[in-house]
Scaffold this motif. Sequence first.
Motif, PDB file in Angstrom:
ATOM      1  N   PRO A 145     -79.713   3.299 -10.278  1.00 56.25           N
ATOM      2  CA  PRO A 145     -78.331   2.898 -10.585  1.00 56.25           C
ATOM      3  C   PRO A 145     -77.926   1.689  -9.748  1.00 56.25           C
ATOM      4  CG  PRO A 145     -78.487   5.267 -10.177  1.00 56.25           C
ATOM      5  CD  PRO A 145     -79.798   4.669  -9.763  1.00 56.25           C
ATOM      6  N   PRO A 146     -77.236   0.738 -10.335  1.00 55.85           N
ATOM      7  CA  PRO A 146     -76.803  -0.435  -9.562  1.00 55.85           C
ATOM      8  C   PRO A 146     -75.753  -0.057  -8.534  1.00 55.85           C
ATOM      9  CG  PRO A 146     -75.813  -0.459 -11.737  1.00 55.85           C
ATOM     10  CD  PRO A 146     -76.793   0.671 -11.735  1.00 55.85           C
ATOM     11  N   ALA A 147     -75.716  -0.791  -7.424  1.00 51.39           N
ATOM     12  CA  ALA A 147     -74.708  -0.533  -6.394  1.00 51.39           C
ATOM     13  C   ALA A 147     -73.315  -0.877  -6.899  1.00 51.39           C
ATOM     14  CB  ALA A 147     -75.036  -1.344  -5.140  1.00 51.39           C
ATOM     15  N   ASP A 148     -73.244  -1.815  -7.825  1.00 50.86           N
ATOM     16  CA  ASP A 148     -71.970  -2.237  -8.420  1.00 50.86           C
ATOM     17  C   ASP A 148     -72.206  -2.376  -9.922  1.00 50.86           C
ATOM     18  OD1 ASP A 148     -69.778  -3.875  -9.400  1.00 50.86           O
ATOM     19  OD2 ASP A 148     -69.342  -4.359  -7.308  1.00 50.86           O
ATOM     20  N   VAL A 149     -71.311  -1.847 -10.718  1.00 54.35           N
ATOM     21  CA  VAL A 149     -71.480  -1.882 -12.175  1.00 54.35           C
ATOM     22  C   VAL A 149     -71.523  -3.307 -12.701  1.00 54.35           C
ATOM     23  CG1 VAL A 149     -70.455   0.390 -12.537  1.00 54.35           C
ATOM     24  CG2 VAL A 149     -68.987  -1.641 -12.497  1.00 54.35           C
ATOM     25  N   ARG A 150     -71.026  -4.252 -11.903  1.00 52.89           N
ATOM     26  CA  ARG A 150     -71.042  -5.653 -12.341  1.00 52.89           C
ATOM     27  C   ARG A 150     -72.383  -6.327 -12.061  1.00 52.89           C
ATOM     28  NH1 ARG A 150     -65.880  -7.171  -8.830  1.00 52.89           N
ATOM     29  NH2 ARG A 150     -67.127  -5.841  -7.436  1.00 52.89           N
ATOM     30  N   ALA A 199     -80.465   3.287  12.036  1.00 48.08           N
ATOM     31  CA  ALA A 199     -80.113   4.690  11.834  1.00 48.08           C
ATOM     32  C   ALA A 199     -78.610   4.917  11.796  1.00 48.08           C
ATOM     33  CB  ALA A 199     -80.735   5.541  12.939  1.00 48.08           C
ATOM     34  N   ILE A 200     -77.850   4.165  12.601  1.00 48.76           N
ATOM     35  CA  ILE A 200     -76.403   4.410  12.690  1.00 48.76           C
ATOM     36  C   ILE A 200     -75.576   3.377  11.945  1.00 48.76           C
ATOM     37  CG2 ILE A 200     -76.732   5.516  14.935  1.00 48.76           C
ATOM     38  CD1 ILE A 200     -75.476   3.065  16.252  1.00 48.76           C
ATOM     39  N   GLY A 201     -76.177   2.250  11.568  1.00 45.68           N
ATOM     40  CA  GLY A 201     -75.437   1.181  10.897  1.00 45.68           C
ATOM     41  C   GLY A 201     -75.353   1.400   9.399  1.00 45.68           C
ATOM     42  N   ARG A 202     -74.213   1.132   8.828  1.00 46.15           N
ATOM     43  CA  ARG A 202     -74.036   1.278   7.385  1.00 46.15           C
ATOM     44  C   ARG A 202     -74.808   0.190   6.650  1.00 46.15           C
ATOM     45  NH1 ARG A 202     -68.623   0.839   7.056  1.00 46.15           N
ATOM     46  NH2 ARG A 202     -68.397   3.013   7.695  1.00 46.15           N
ATOM     47  N   ASN A 203     -75.428   0.567   5.558  1.00 49.61           N
ATOM     48  CA  ASN A 203     -76.209  -0.380   4.759  1.00 49.61           C
ATOM     49  C   ASN A 203     -75.269  -1.364   4.065  1.00 49.61           C
ATOM     50  OD1 ASN A 203     -78.147  -1.693   3.268  1.00 49.61           O
ATOM     51  ND2 ASN A 203     -78.658   0.042   1.961  1.00 49.61           N
ATOM     52  N   VAL A 204     -75.472  -2.664   4.311  1.00 46.07           N
ATOM     53  CA  VAL A 204     -74.597  -3.682   3.718  1.00 46.07           C
ATOM     54  C   VAL A 204     -75.211  -4.309   2.466  1.00 46.07           C
ATOM     55  CG1 VAL A 204     -73.493  -4.214   5.913  1.00 46.07           C
ATOM     56  CG2 VAL A 204     -75.542  -5.485   5.235  1.00 46.07           C
ATOM     57  N   ARG A 205     -76.418  -3.881   2.094  1.00 43.55           N
ATOM     58  CA  ARG A 205     -77.080  -4.418   0.897  1.00 43.55           C
ATOM     59  C   ARG A 205     -77.586  -3.253   0.049  1.00 43.55           C
ATOM     60  NH1 ARG A 205     -78.980  -9.740   2.059  1.00 43.55           N
ATOM     61  NH2 ARG A 205     -77.119 -10.949   2.567  1.00 43.55           N
ATOM     62  N   PRO A 219     -83.696  -2.662  -2.310  1.00 36.14           N
ATOM     63  CA  PRO A 219     -84.493  -1.598  -1.697  1.00 36.14           C
ATOM     64  C   PRO A 219     -84.459  -1.718  -0.177  1.00 36.14           C
ATOM     65  CG  PRO A 219     -85.723  -2.709  -3.441  1.00 36.14           C
ATOM     66  CD  PRO A 219     -84.508  -3.538  -3.170  1.00 36.14           C
ATOM     67  N   GLY A 220     -84.390  -0.596   0.518  1.00 40.75           N
ATOM     68  CA  GLY A 220     -84.388  -0.615   1.965  1.00 40.75           C
ATOM     69  C   GLY A 220     -82.989  -0.563   2.550  1.00 40.75           C
ATOM     70  N   HIS A 221     -82.883  -0.952   3.820  1.00 39.47           N
ATOM     71  CA  HIS A 221     -81.631  -0.792   4.572  1.00 39.47           C
ATOM     72  C   HIS A 221     -81.397  -2.023   5.437  1.00 39.47           C
ATOM     73  CE1 HIS A 221     -78.597   2.088   6.280  1.00 39.47           C
ATOM     74  NE2 HIS A 221     -78.654   1.238   7.304  1.00 39.47           N
ATOM     75  N   MET A 222     -80.172  -2.530   5.439  1.00 36.04           N
ATOM     76  CA  MET A 222     -79.794  -3.653   6.288  1.00 36.04           C
ATOM     77  C   MET A 222     -78.445  -3.368   6.924  1.00 36.04           C
ATOM     78  SD  MET A 222     -79.270  -7.708   5.397  1.00 36.04           S
ATOM     79  CE  MET A 222     -81.028  -8.065   5.320  1.00 36.04           C
ATOM     80  N   ALA A 223     -78.363  -3.511   8.258  1.00 34.46           N
ATOM     81  CA  ALA A 223     -77.130  -3.226   8.992  1.00 34.46           C
ATOM     82  C   ALA A 223     -76.776  -4.404   9.888  1.00 34.46           C
ATOM     83  CB  ALA A 223     -77.290  -1.958   9.829  1.00 34.46           C
ATOM     84  N   GLY A 239     -84.689  -2.362   7.666  1.00 31.24           N
ATOM     85  CA  GLY A 239     -85.796  -1.425   7.595  1.00 31.24           C
ATOM     86  C   GLY A 239     -86.311  -1.294   6.172  1.00 31.24           C
ATOM     87  N   VAL A 240     -87.594  -1.534   5.960  1.00 27.58           N
ATOM     88  CA  VAL A 240     -88.261  -1.429   4.657  1.00 27.58           C
ATOM     89  C   VAL A 240     -87.446  -2.183   3.606  1.00 27.58           C
ATOM     90  CG1 VAL A 240     -89.589   0.168   3.217  1.00 27.58           C
ATOM     91  CG2 VAL A 240     -88.764   0.923   5.426  1.00 27.58           C
ATOM     92  N   TYR A 241     -87.019  -3.384   3.951  1.00 29.14           N
ATOM     93  CA  TYR A 241     -86.065  -4.119   3.128  1.00 29.14           C
ATOM     94  C   TYR A 241     -86.749  -5.193   2.293  1.00 29.14           C
ATOM     95  CZ  TYR A 241     -82.054  -6.971   1.830  1.00 29.14           C
ATOM     96  OH  TYR A 241     -81.110  -7.679   1.116  1.00 29.14           O
ATOM     97  N   SER A 242     -86.299  -5.336   1.056  1.00 31.06           N
ATOM     98  CA  SER A 242     -86.788  -6.398   0.166  1.00 31.06           C
ATOM     99  C   SER A 242     -85.609  -6.988  -0.590  1.00 31.06           C
ATOM    100  CB  SER A 242     -87.807  -5.853  -0.842  1.00 31.06           C
ATOM    101  OG  SER A 242     -88.885  -5.216  -0.199  1.00 31.06           O
TER     102      SER A 242
END
Length: 434
Positions: A114-119, A180-186, A190-194, A301-304
Motif C-alpha cells: 500500500p502506498p504511504a500516501d494515496v496521491r 530504533a527510536i526515530g520515526r520513519n520519515v520516508r 523500503p527500509g527506515h530513515m530517521a 536502515g535497509v533503505y532504498s
Amino acid sequence: MDCIPEPLASSNFLLSLDTRVSLEISSTISRPRTKIWPIGAPEAVGADVVVNDPELFKALCLDWDLAKSEAFVAKIPRYGFKALSEENMSPPKNTWALEEGTSELVEQYLTTKPPADVRDKRYPIRYIASSTWRKVISPEESVLLVDYHTHDIFAVVLRDFVEVPSVLSRIDKASAQHIAIGRNVRKGDPGHMAQYGYTAGARSAPNFAWARNLDKKYPYDFLASHNHEMMSAHTLVWNIATKKVPATIIAGFRAACADMPKGDWNTHGELKEARVSVDAFSGQHEITGLELGPPSGVCAGVYSRACHFEDAPADGPWVMSLTTNYDHLNLGGSFYSAKYGVMIKQATNTLIVHKATEWHGTTVHDVDWFDKSLVVQHRGFSLLVQNKLQSTWNKARLARSYKDDVGGDVDSGVLSTQEQQLTVRVSIRACLTF
C-alpha cells in the motif's frame, strides 16, 4: 571513450526490518516540563576517561596537516565519465533499480505494498545487469569519480574510513539506536530513515528546531545521552572527512552552513567546539576542540530509493554517508549515479559523498520484504545541509532580534501571537521547550 582510468588529463544503513533495539530505560526517571534545547552533553563519568590522547588522534588521522591530506587525496584512483542525458539514463528517473538476479518477491512487494500516501504514484521497476553500468565500484575500491569534460567531482568513495574498529563499533551502535527510536520519515520507500540534528520543519509550518520525530516519549536524561552519542558520531565523521575528502567538497559544506548553527548538541551550549566520546584501546576516550559538523543528518536502515534528485543549497549540494554495518550477503543496497551510469557496491566502513542535485538512487535489497522477522544488517547515517534550513534560520534569528529589541523573555521559548505572525511560526534556537 566514456570511462577514462586514472590519471586524467592534466589538471559519497542498520538494524532488522522491524527496526527495534533493546533500550534499558529506567521508568523512575522524571521528565522536566521545560528544558533548554539543546542542553548539552552529560559529563564524563569516572577517572579512567582519557582526554585528547595523541595516539588516538594519530590512529583516526585527526593529526594530519594540509600536506598529508592533499597527499592522501592525490593517491586516490580517479575515473572520468561523460554525463548522460535524462533520456539515456539507466535506470530512468523515478524508477526502481533492481540488480540482475534479484528475487521476483521484491518486484511483487514493490507493486503490491500500500502506498504511504494515496496521491503517490507507483514507480516502474527495471532490472539492471552489471554489464549495463559503465563501471561497478567493487567493495574494496576507493575512488574519485569526476565529470570527463569539466573534471568536477561528482562522487567520492573511501573504504576503511574509520581506522579504529572499536570507534566504528560505537558509532554503529548510536546509529542503530537512532533508527530504533526515530520515526520513519520516508514511509513510501523500503527500509527506515530517521532525522537527527536541526531541521527546517514541515513545509506548511517552518520551524528551526532540533529533530524530535521519535516513535514515543522517552526520559529526557536518556535522550540527552543518546543525542550526545549520535552527535559524537556525526562530529567525529565530519572531522575525519576534513582530512580525507577533497578540500573543494569540505569547502562547499562549510559555505552552505557558514551562517547558521552547526551540529552543536555536544557543546554545552556556550562552546564553539565539539566534545566527542569514543571507545578505543580498551578504554573510554574524550576528544575536545573538534570542528562542529553540518547541522543536519539522517540515519538509515535497509533503505532504498528510486532514481531521484533533491534540492540542496547551491554552495553545498553534497551528502556525506557512512555505512557503519553491511553484512547483507544478497544483492541490493548499492548506491548509483544514474547521470553517469556508475554503481558503487556497499561495504562496512565505507564513506560515499555525492551530489544530491544529480540523478541517483539505491538498488532495492534482495530480501523477502513480506517477512517482518527477517534480520538484515545494512545501516549508517548521512551528513547534509537541508535546502530550506538557511531561510528558516534567518526567520528564527529575526524573531530573536525582535525579542531583544522589545525586551521580551528570550530564554522562555514562548512567542506572542504577534511574534508568531512575524516569524512564520519559527522557533528560536536553543530556546525551545521540550
